[in-house]
Design a protein around this motif. Structure first.
Motif, PDB file in Angstrom:
ATOM      1  N   THR A  40      -6.681  -6.220 -14.084  1.00 30.51           N
ATOM      2  CA  THR A  40      -6.686  -4.972 -12.867  1.00 30.51           C
ATOM      3  C   THR A  40      -6.070  -4.018 -13.702  1.00 30.51           C
ATOM      4  O   THR A  40      -6.477  -2.857 -13.946  1.00 30.51           O
ATOM      5  N   LEU A  41      -5.213  -4.074 -14.716  1.00 31.07           N
ATOM      6  CA  LEU A  41      -4.461  -3.046 -15.657  1.00 31.07           C
ATOM      7  C   LEU A  41      -5.137  -2.456 -16.522  1.00 31.07           C
ATOM      8  O   LEU A  41      -5.915  -1.528 -16.628  1.00 31.07           O
ATOM      9  N   SER A  42      -6.351  -3.484 -17.679  1.00 31.16           N
ATOM     10  CA  SER A  42      -6.990  -3.227 -18.172  1.00 31.16           C
ATOM     11  C   SER A  42      -8.482  -3.063 -17.839  1.00 31.16           C
ATOM     12  O   SER A  42      -8.709  -1.718 -18.391  1.00 31.16           O
TER      13      SER A  42
ATOM     14  N   VAL B 253       4.742   4.107   5.900  1.00 32.76           N
ATOM     15  CA  VAL B 253       4.326   3.352   6.766  1.00 32.76           C
ATOM     16  C   VAL B 253       2.270   3.251   7.047  1.00 32.76           C
ATOM     17  O   VAL B 253       1.989   2.613   7.490  1.00 32.76           O
ATOM     18  N   VAL B 254       1.871   3.760   6.593  1.00 34.71           N
ATOM     19  CA  VAL B 254       0.558   3.949   6.862  1.00 34.71           C
ATOM     20  C   VAL B 254      -0.183   2.966   5.484  1.00 34.71           C
ATOM     21  O   VAL B 254      -0.977   2.131   5.294  1.00 34.71           O
ATOM     22  N   LEU B 255       0.371   2.745   4.501  1.00 32.40           N
ATOM     23  CA  LEU B 255       0.439   2.470   2.606  1.00 32.40           C
ATOM     24  C   LEU B 255       0.728   0.401   4.109  1.00 32.40           C
ATOM     25  O   LEU B 255       0.060  -0.508   3.388  1.00 32.40           O
ATOM     26  N   ALA B 256       1.591   0.393   4.910  1.00 35.91           N
ATOM     27  CA  ALA B 256       2.141  -0.907   5.743  1.00 35.91           C
ATOM     28  C   ALA B 256       1.045  -1.496   6.873  1.00 35.91           C
ATOM     29  O   ALA B 256       0.845  -2.391   6.475  1.00 35.91           O
ATOM     30  N   ILE B 257       0.493  -0.555   7.460  1.00 35.96           N
ATOM     31  CA  ILE B 257      -0.173  -0.843   7.970  1.00 35.96           C
ATOM     32  C   ILE B 257      -1.699  -1.145   7.410  1.00 35.96           C
ATOM     33  O   ILE B 257      -2.446  -2.156   7.972  1.00 35.96           O
ATOM     34  N   MET B 258      -2.080  -0.693   6.307  1.00 41.11           N
ATOM     35  CA  MET B 258      -3.249  -0.499   5.723  1.00 41.11           C
ATOM     36  C   MET B 258      -3.525  -2.101   5.030  1.00 41.11           C
ATOM     37  O   MET B 258      -4.626  -2.359   4.951  1.00 41.11           O
ATOM     38  N   PHE B 259      -2.536  -2.297   4.635  1.00 44.72           N
ATOM     39  CA  PHE B 259      -2.563  -3.042   3.293  1.00 44.72           C
ATOM     40  C   PHE B 259      -1.513  -4.644   3.445  1.00 44.72           C
ATOM     41  O   PHE B 259      -1.681  -5.975   3.162  1.00 44.72           O
ATOM     42  N   ARG B 260      -0.412  -4.421   4.734  1.00 48.00           N
ATOM     43  CA  ARG B 260       0.370  -5.512   5.309  1.00 48.00           C
ATOM     44  C   ARG B 260       0.567  -6.306   4.350  1.00 48.00           C
ATOM     45  O   ARG B 260       0.585  -7.480   4.241  1.00 48.00           O
ATOM     46  N   GLY B 261       1.537  -5.822   3.714  1.00 53.25           N
ATOM     47  CA  GLY B 261       2.202  -6.291   2.777  1.00 53.25           C
ATOM     48  C   GLY B 261       3.549  -5.160   2.055  1.00 53.25           C
ATOM     49  O   GLY B 261       3.161  -4.031   1.973  1.00 53.25           O
ATOM     50  N   VAL B 262       4.901  -6.074   1.799  1.00 54.01           N
ATOM     51  CA  VAL B 262       5.975  -5.111   1.641  1.00 54.01           C
ATOM     52  C   VAL B 262       5.599  -4.584   0.253  1.00 54.01           C
ATOM     53  O   VAL B 262       6.231  -3.411  -0.547  1.00 54.01           O
ATOM     54  N   ARG B 263       5.351  -5.563  -0.501  1.00 54.54           N
ATOM     55  CA  ARG B 263       4.945  -5.192  -2.175  1.00 54.54           C
ATOM     56  C   ARG B 263       4.136  -3.997  -2.303  1.00 54.54           C
ATOM     57  O   ARG B 263       4.319  -2.760  -3.019  1.00 54.54           O
ATOM     58  N   TRP B 264       3.172  -3.839  -1.544  1.00 56.08           N
ATOM     59  CA  TRP B 264       2.062  -2.565  -1.576  1.00 56.08           C
ATOM     60  C   TRP B 264       3.240  -1.611  -0.471  1.00 56.08           C
ATOM     61  O   TRP B 264       2.128  -0.282  -1.047  1.00 56.08           O
ATOM     62  N   VAL B 265       4.010  -1.752   0.251  1.00 57.22           N
ATOM     63  CA  VAL B 265       4.757  -0.607  -0.498  1.00 57.22           C
ATOM     64  C   VAL B 265       5.442  -0.079  -1.305  1.00 57.22           C
ATOM     65  O   VAL B 265       6.122   1.063  -1.217  1.00 57.22           O
TER      66      VAL B 265
ATOM     67  N   ILE C  22      -4.457  -0.475  -5.820  1.00 54.38           N
ATOM     68  CA  ILE C  22      -4.254  -2.263  -4.998  1.00 54.38           C
ATOM     69  C   ILE C  22      -5.523  -2.406  -4.901  1.00 54.38           C
ATOM     70  O   ILE C  22      -6.059  -3.468  -4.355  1.00 54.38           O
ATOM     71  N   VAL C  23      -6.064  -1.154  -4.331  1.00 57.84           N
ATOM     72  CA  VAL C  23      -7.968  -1.679  -4.363  1.00 57.84           C
ATOM     73  C   VAL C  23      -8.307  -2.806  -4.987  1.00 57.84           C
ATOM     74  O   VAL C  23      -9.502  -3.394  -4.240  1.00 57.84           O
ATOM     75  N   HIS C  24      -8.190  -2.027  -6.043  1.00 58.01           N
ATOM     76  CA  HIS C  24      -9.299  -2.581  -6.912  1.00 58.01           C
ATOM     77  C   HIS C  24      -8.834  -3.831  -7.772  1.00 58.01           C
ATOM     78  O   HIS C  24      -9.035  -5.383  -7.782  1.00 58.01           O
ATOM     79  N   TYR C  25      -7.379  -4.197  -7.155  1.00 58.10           N
ATOM     80  CA  TYR C  25      -6.905  -5.337  -7.513  1.00 58.10           C
ATOM     81  C   TYR C  25      -7.246  -6.546  -6.073  1.00 58.10           C
ATOM     82  O   TYR C  25      -7.247  -7.542  -6.639  1.00 58.10           O
TER      83      TYR C  25
END
Length: 772
Positions: free
Chosen positions: A318-320, A230-242, A290-293
């Motif tokens: 990002t991965l590099s 729930v916190v991730l959804a509120i923070m980044f607002r995206g299903v993928r980031w959850v 996520i923050v770096h991307y």
């Protein structure tokens, strides 16, 4: 083609492989068992474990459960008209009557005793209660009174109204059912009694502990995962980031559990928090990615990012950028947990191995899931800015400015806080009151309070020793002297009761001497004698009953006194030659020693963690200076938390005794990400500008990750098991302190120790990064 580009190219195959592995691992992970033996906390070579095992061979399983309740009229005395009812057993025994039970009490005790004896897992032949003892006791007032005095505190209370039934449990392999099922059935029978009733005993405490830890571990893992989602959804607002962090966590947990089943490992009380720890490790790692991307995509606002090639390029970048710090953070986290391997307690060492395996699984699942999560799909929305992030940016800018403009003041504040806290560590106390592991409202605490308040101590321990082939009056007189000495050395100890075979042989009528008296009693009441003496094994023991609900100092003092007394006595009596030196042991002693052992191991594991982490960071950055610097922001919050515990007098329990090494392994992750960002910027910028970039980029991720860690660990405070509550609360404080360490202390150290600045202009990219 680089390795990162290859991972992006085969990303969907990697994701499919992860899904197959998880599906195959689910059935295996469900087979992971929970080791509920208290003996598993000690090495097989531990002397007290050896004595306990030998005692169980000599005297049976030696695990007792007491069912206690209050009878309105326990004894069948006649009260004269106008006479007040006796208020205690002392007053009852002063009455001129043959001590017998009332008919109602006698019938109830027999009925309950039969029901309890019929439960699978209970040794019915060894069941002891007043009705049986008085039925076969001689109809002789002094004899009856002496017998009641002998069993005062176990089968009858000093109030003259409380009685108990002592049940001996069969070994679990003989019972044919789990020990928990036996205890549940005992509680069911006890619950049918009217009035106040309690079920207590060390086996019950241990089982309740394991049950709570097992149930809470599963529930709190799911709760923490749901809450963080729930916190991730509120923070980044995206299903993928959850889905990405949740997928990494669930995959890591399932694969770790499956691997443990394959190698034949079992969970213990300590490792029950494995899933919760994997949750916070996985989500904190994803938070940095996520923050770096997001920052990379935000930096390319003018470019068209709708094409798959553009998204793949950003994912590859990002991965590099993150691959190396993620590898080293997983490694240092593993080192923090691996340091627990120096512990002498077997479950702690097992926990160390399990968490190293789990940390490796987090790294593996990141490799399998992240490439697809960062680049697959026809639409890939960027992670949104976190609510209040503008306020956070302002706070980070202020903090960085403070470190730059007021370095001496910032350093002095940190030093003074550390200097004040450290002496408190030396004042740490150890909590060995086992009932303190449970909340006051729990059934086991209420039962202990009833039993120890109405009957006597629920803690059982013993002194066992060799006997001659045939007991003689001289030998029994020597043992009576030992019993007297033990009572004298424990005379200042409230509630401790010493029971010996000589107490039985001293029951009146005393006509033919103690040896003959025992022979007579053995023919009539063999179960009474066998509790103290086994002729076939030439073994005897003196049983001690002590309060579980007492301070650690009181317990330690009792154990030292008894051991010193026993050692001195046998040294003074060479005629009582022993194959092995007698010593006090039992579950009471083991539980008292458990936390002491954890605390002693903690210091060693902490130094091992520090050395290992410093070495790993030195190798990662090719600098011993940075390796040493990385320790300070992580040692700082641990020292503050442990020092506060010492100053306020909060005792160390099972949960708090392991937080230093665990905290080191978890907080160092953000330190590595911060240093990585600083060193990357330092290649083209001054120290001051590089710190601004690290604060603006990695600093935000540090705050996000630590907040996630705090939230994840705070869930543990909802546990019914107090050590888990302490573990969650204190680690949350350590994580919060880690923010100060990484955003104030670490920049100070980097500023003071980095090489002199090169003359270079501040780039436009830097200006953009700082504004973000």
């Amino acid at each position: 083609m680089s390795l990162v580009q290859l991972l992006i190219r085969i990303r969907n195959y990697l994701l499919f492989a992860a899904a197959l592995a998880v599906l195959a691992g689910i059935p295996l992970s469900e087979q992971l068992q929970f080791d509920q033996r208290i003996e598993s906390f000690f090495a097989p070579s531990n002397p007290d474990i050896q004595i306990l095992k030998q005692s169980r061979v000599d005297f049976g399983n030696n695990e007792f459960v007491i069912v206690a309740w209050t009878e309105d009229k326990l004894f069948g005395y006649q009260k004269e008209e106008g006479q007040a009812s006796p208020a205690s057993l002392d007053e009852i025994l002063e009455l001129d009557f043959l001590p017998v039970l009332s008919e109602v009490a006698k019938e109830r005790i027999h009925q309950v005793g039969e029901e309890l004896g019929a439960i699978r897992g209970v040794d019915a032949d060894a069941t002891q209660h007043l009705a049986n003892l008085l039925d076969i006791a001689p109809k002789y007032k002094p004899s009856r009174r002496s017998m009641l005095r002998l069993f005062e505190g176990t089968l009858v209370g000093n109030d003259g109204r409380t009685t108990g039934i002592a049940l001996q449990l069969l070994p679990e392999n003989e019972a044919g059912i789990p020990r928990q099922s036996t205890v549940d059935e005992i509680r069911k029978v006890a619950a049918a009694l009217d009035g106040e009733v309690a079920v207590a005993g060390e086996p019950v405490q241990v089982l309740d502990m394991f049950r709570m830890v097992s149930e809470d571990g599963k529930l709190l893992f799911l709760v923490s995962l749901a809450l963080l989602s729930v916190v991730l959804a509120i923070m980044f607002r995206g299903v993928r980031w959850v889905l990405m962090p949740v997928g990494i966590v669930l995959s890591s947990v399932i694969l770790t559990r499956a691997a443990l089943v394959l190698v034949g490992a079992e969970l213990s009380m300590v490792s029950s928090m494995l899933s919760s720890l994997v949750t916070v490790i996985g989500i904190a790692t994803c938070m940095h990615v996520i923050v770096h991307y997001r920052d990379l995509r935000t930096a390319r606002r003018g470019a068209k990012e709708s094409t798959g090639a553009e998204r793949q390029a950003i994912a590859a970048q990002t991965l590099s950028d993150m691959a190396v710090p993620i590898f080293w953070t997983c490694l240092t986290t593993g080192i923090g947990f691996a340091s627990l391997f120096v512990s002498q307690i077997t479950p702690v060492r097992s926990f160390a191995v399990m968490m190293c395996l789990a940390t490796g699984m987090v790294l593996l699942t990141c490799l399998l899931i992240m490439p697809a999560a960062l680049s697959s799909g026809s639409r890939l929305r960027n992670a949104a800015r976190v609510p209040l992030e503008k306020w956070l940016d302002s706070a980070l800018h202020t903090t960085c400015h403070l470190v730059e403009k007021r370095p001496f003041a910032s350093g002095m504040v940190s030093f003074l806080a550390f200097a004040i806290a450290v002496p408190g560590i030396l004042s740490l106390e150890v909590e060995t009151d086992f009932s303190r592991n449970f909340k006051d409202s729990s059934e086991i605490v209420r039962s202990l309070q009833f039993v120890e308040g109405r009957l006597g101590g629920a803690g059982s321990w013993e002194v066992s020793f060799d006997t001659p082939e045939k007991l003689t009056d001289d030998f029994l007189e020597s043992i009576e002297l030992l019993t007297t000495r033990l009572r004298e050395c424990l005379s200042d100890t409230q509630g401790t009761k010493v029971l010996s075979l000589t107490d039985v042989s001293d029951l009146p009528p005393r006509i033919f001497g103690p040896a003959k008296t025992l022979q007579r009693l053995q023919a009539k009441q063999p179960e009474l004698i066998e509790g103290f003496y086994r002729q076939d094994r030439q073994k005897m023991r003196i049983v001690l009953r002590s309060f579980e609900q007492q301070s650690s100092e009181a317990k330690a003092e009792q154990i030292v006194q008894v051991r010193s007394c026993v050692k001195q006595f046998f040294a003074e009596h060479p005629e009582l030659a022993q194959q092995k030196e007698p010593s006090a042991s039992g579950l009471f002693v083991l539980l008292a020693e458990l936390i002491n052992s954890l605390l002693q191991d903690q210091l060693m594991s902490f130094f091992v963690a520090c050395a290992g982490i410093a070495l790993a960071v030195s190798v990662a950055f090719g600098s011993l200076r940075i390796g040493i610097i990385s320790l300070f922001p992580n040692v700082f919050p641990i020292a503050i938390v442990m020092g506060i515990l010492g100053w306020i007098g909060m005792p160390v329990n099972i949960g708090t005794a392991m937080i230093t090494s665990v905290s080191m392994g978890l907080t160092v992750d953000s330190t590595i990400h911060y240093i990585t960002s600083f060193e990357r910027a330092r290649k083209t910028m001054s120290v001051s500008d590089a710190l601004k970039v690290a604060h603006a980029g990695a600093g935000r991720a540090v705050v996000f990750a630590h907040c996630a860690l705090v939230l994840g660990f705070l869930v543990l405070t909802a546990s019914r098991f107090i050590p888990l509550v302490y573990f969650g609360a204190l680690l949350s404080l350590s994580m919060a302190g880690g923010i100060f360490g990484d955003l104030v202390l670490l920049p100070l150290l980097l500023r003071w120790t980095s090489p002199a600045d090169s003359a270079m202009p501040q780039s436009d990219v830097l200006q953009s990064d700082v504004r973000q």
